[in-house]
Design an enzyme around this catalytic site. Structure first.
Site, mmCIF file in Angstrom:
data_model
loop_
_atom_site.group_PDB
_atom_site.id
_atom_site.type_symbol
_atom_site.label_atom_id
_atom_site.label_comp_id
_atom_site.label_asym_id
_atom_site.label_seq_id
_atom_site.Cartn_x
_atom_site.Cartn_y
_atom_site.Cartn_z
ATOM 1 N N LYS A 141 0.859 -1.197 0.000
ATOM 2 C CA LYS A 141 0.000 0.000 0.000
ATOM 3 C C LYS A 141 0.892 1.242 0.000
ATOM 4 O O LYS A 141 1.954 1.248 0.646
ATOM 5 C CB LYS A 141 -0.886 -0.046 1.246
ATOM 6 C CG LYS A 141 -1.862 1.097 1.381
ATOM 7 C CD LYS A 141 -2.737 0.892 2.623
ATOM 8 C CE LYS A 141 -3.738 1.998 2.818
ATOM 9 N NZ LYS A 141 -4.610 1.761 3.991
ATOM 10 N N SER B 65 -9.598 1.748 3.277
ATOM 11 C CA SER B 65 -8.795 2.556 2.403
ATOM 12 C C SER B 65 -7.795 1.766 1.547
ATOM 13 O O SER B 65 -7.279 2.294 0.567
ATOM 14 C CB SER B 65 -8.020 3.575 3.241
ATOM 15 O OG SER B 65 -7.132 2.905 4.116
ATOM 16 N N SER C 198 -9.594 -0.889 7.315
ATOM 17 C CA SER C 198 -9.104 -0.727 5.940
ATOM 18 C C SER C 198 -8.467 -1.950 5.303
ATOM 19 O O SER C 198 -8.133 -1.919 4.121
ATOM 20 C CB SER C 198 -8.096 0.406 5.874
ATOM 21 O OG SER C 198 -8.798 1.612 5.849
#
Ligand code: GLN
Length: 486
Positions: free
Chosen positions: A77, A152, A176
């Site tokens: 990420k 997210s 997330s």
């Protein structure tokens, strides 16, 4: 053609010569190209990945023993630092910023010969539930491109979902990892707070943030967790608790399981009726298998989302004060600008709308006159929740919850209504408030054609039983086969 099942299977194929690391990297690079419109990646490190793959193939075929993540293709990420590579938290304020060191988790992956294929898209500074708050634009759910992948860590979820890598890392501050895993039909693990070092993870809310893992099978997640977990001199919040052999996955239940569920959560009016029916169906199935399942009164359900958004925005307002136009990335300045003006212009133009909303909310709840009414009260709620969970785990081996109240939303559906967006985090933020490990496992298909998961939680540092239970239930339910996706 290259195909992937699990790390052990891949390693045995490498060792018997039926595949190579170069084959794997070429396969993923071509899929990343084919699926570019999903917008899952912010950066792809193709040349480097190939070079590393060639090196590993030579090294292995020369007879050297292989390390635990030899040739395993992993995506990170865009909030996890990888030395000499860009990291931007999907924000304009970190435009052109390059990491000067590796996150501890990355250091440990590289030490075991993993191949990092790229950085994945996400909500800006990990704030969001749909991956629509990114400076790079939204990510699409590969199962239905009119839907969001969740957030997210939407890019990391889609990277695994659409077979653009083998495993990926995300971060989970309030869901997330688990929620995008749920929306995408894959597995997402959030370990105990303090299990994995946060060194090199760009901070959103430091007392909640935890690196998490996406995969399509429990074995891979177990192998990865064992490698990245554990003490780190750069993060004093990491626990020294022993790290179990997580891939000892065959459960050794000597007694029937004691499973608890939160009554108010299962009866929540926000919960989709199909999902509710599957949750009750799951309970019946477990009872048939001889386990006990009991409802737990949980009077705090309405307080957890407000407590989460007060505490995390407070921490975010402090954490994000470092992005001032002086030290990192983007700077907005013209000839007449003084220092205050430089801060103002940089932060006004560098941050996106949702991040600014949260910085303002967090500054407000910490401000004189309101601190007691909001911040202190939310801390009390957090304390009460911690006491409650202690009692729960005195009586139960595991707690089950839906991961999210609905399946993946349509693109744009909740974008103009931040409160509706926040309320959709109702089932995931609990585990971050109390620090327990939790996982979303893809057991169900909705009649609308989308997958969804079961969320399972165990006591602090009981990742081994969490993974064993996940394996047991996935076997029991034969989770959806996403291979026909591609
Ligand atoms: N959706 C939650 C939020 O927006 C969770 C984010 C996260 O876990 N990083 O805060």
């Amino acid at each position: 053609m290259f195909s992937y099942e699990t790390i052990p299977q891949y390693h045995s194929d490498l060792l018997n010569g039926t595949t190579s690391c170069v084959d794997a990297v070429i396969f993923y690079l071509s899929k990343i190209k084919d699926k570019k419109h999903l917008n899952a990646f912010t950066q792809v490190y193709g040349e480097e990945a190939l070079e590393k793959a060639r090196y590993l193939d030579e090294h292995r075929t020369a007879g050297n023993t292989i390390k635990k993540l030899h040739g395993v293709v992993i995506a990170l990420k865009d909030v996890i630092c990888y030395k000499d590579h860009p990291v931007t938290a999907a924000s304009g304020i970190l435009k052109n910023f390059v990491s000067v060191y590796n996150a501890t988790a990355v250091e440990r992956l590289l030490a075991e010969d993993a191949i990092i294929i790229g950085h994945t898209n996400c909500d800006e500074f990990a704030m969001g539930s749909t991956n629509e708050n990114s400076v790079y634009g939204r990510v699409l759910n590969a199962l239905d491109e009119t839907k969001v992948p969740g957030g997210s860590s939407g890019g990391s979820a889609v990277a695994v979902q659409a077979e653009l890598c083998m495993i990926s890392l995300g971060s989970d501050t309030g869901g997330s990892v688990r929620q995008p895993a749920d929306f995408c039909g894959i597995i997402g693990l959030k370990p105990t707070y303090g299990r994995i070092s946060r060194y090199g993870l760009i901070a959103y809310a430091s007392s909640f943030d935890q690196i998490g893992i996406f995969g399509k099978n429990v074995v891979d997640i177990a192998i990865l967790l064992k490698i990245i977990a554990g003490k780190d001199e750069f993060d004093s919040t990491v626990s020294g608790q022993a790290i179990d052999d997580y891939h000892a996955l065959q459960p050794s239940f000597s007694k029937p399981l004691r499973i608890g569920y939160l009554k108010e959560a299962f009866q929540s009016p926000a919960l989709d009726k199909d999902i509710q029916a599957s949750m009750y169906g799951f309970i019946e199935t477990q009872k048939k298998h001889g386990h006990t399942v009991e409802a737990i009164d949980f009077e705090f359900l309405d307080y957890i989302v407000p407590a989460y958004y007060i505490l995390t925005t407070a921490e975010a307002s402090s954490n994000l004060s470092r992005f001032d136009g002086i030290r990192y990335g983007f700077r907005n300045v013209d000839k007449k600008t003084d220092l205050t003006d430089l801060y103002c212009r940089t932060r006004s133009n560098g941050f996106g709308k949702e991040v600014k909303r949260r910085i303002m909310l967090g500054t407000f709840v910490l401000s004189a006159g309101y601190y007691e009414a909001y911040f202190t009260k939310a801390q009390h709620v957090r304390q009460l929740l911690k006491e409650k969970i202690k009692l729960i785990f005195n009586d139960f081996d595991a707690l089950i919850l839906p991961t999210a109240p609905s399946t993946a939303f349509s693109i744009g559906e909740k974008l103009d209504d931040p409160i509706a967006m926040y309320l959709a985090d109702i089932f995931t933020v609990f585990s971050n408030l109390i620090g327990t490990p939790s996982i979303s496992i893809p057991l169900f298909w909705h009649k609308n054609g989308l997958p969804y998961g079961l969320q399972v939680m165990t006591n602090h540092f009981c990742e081994l039983s969490l993974l064993q239970l996940s394996n047991y239930w996935i076997e029991q339910y034969k989770s959806p086969d996403l291979k026909n996706l591609n």
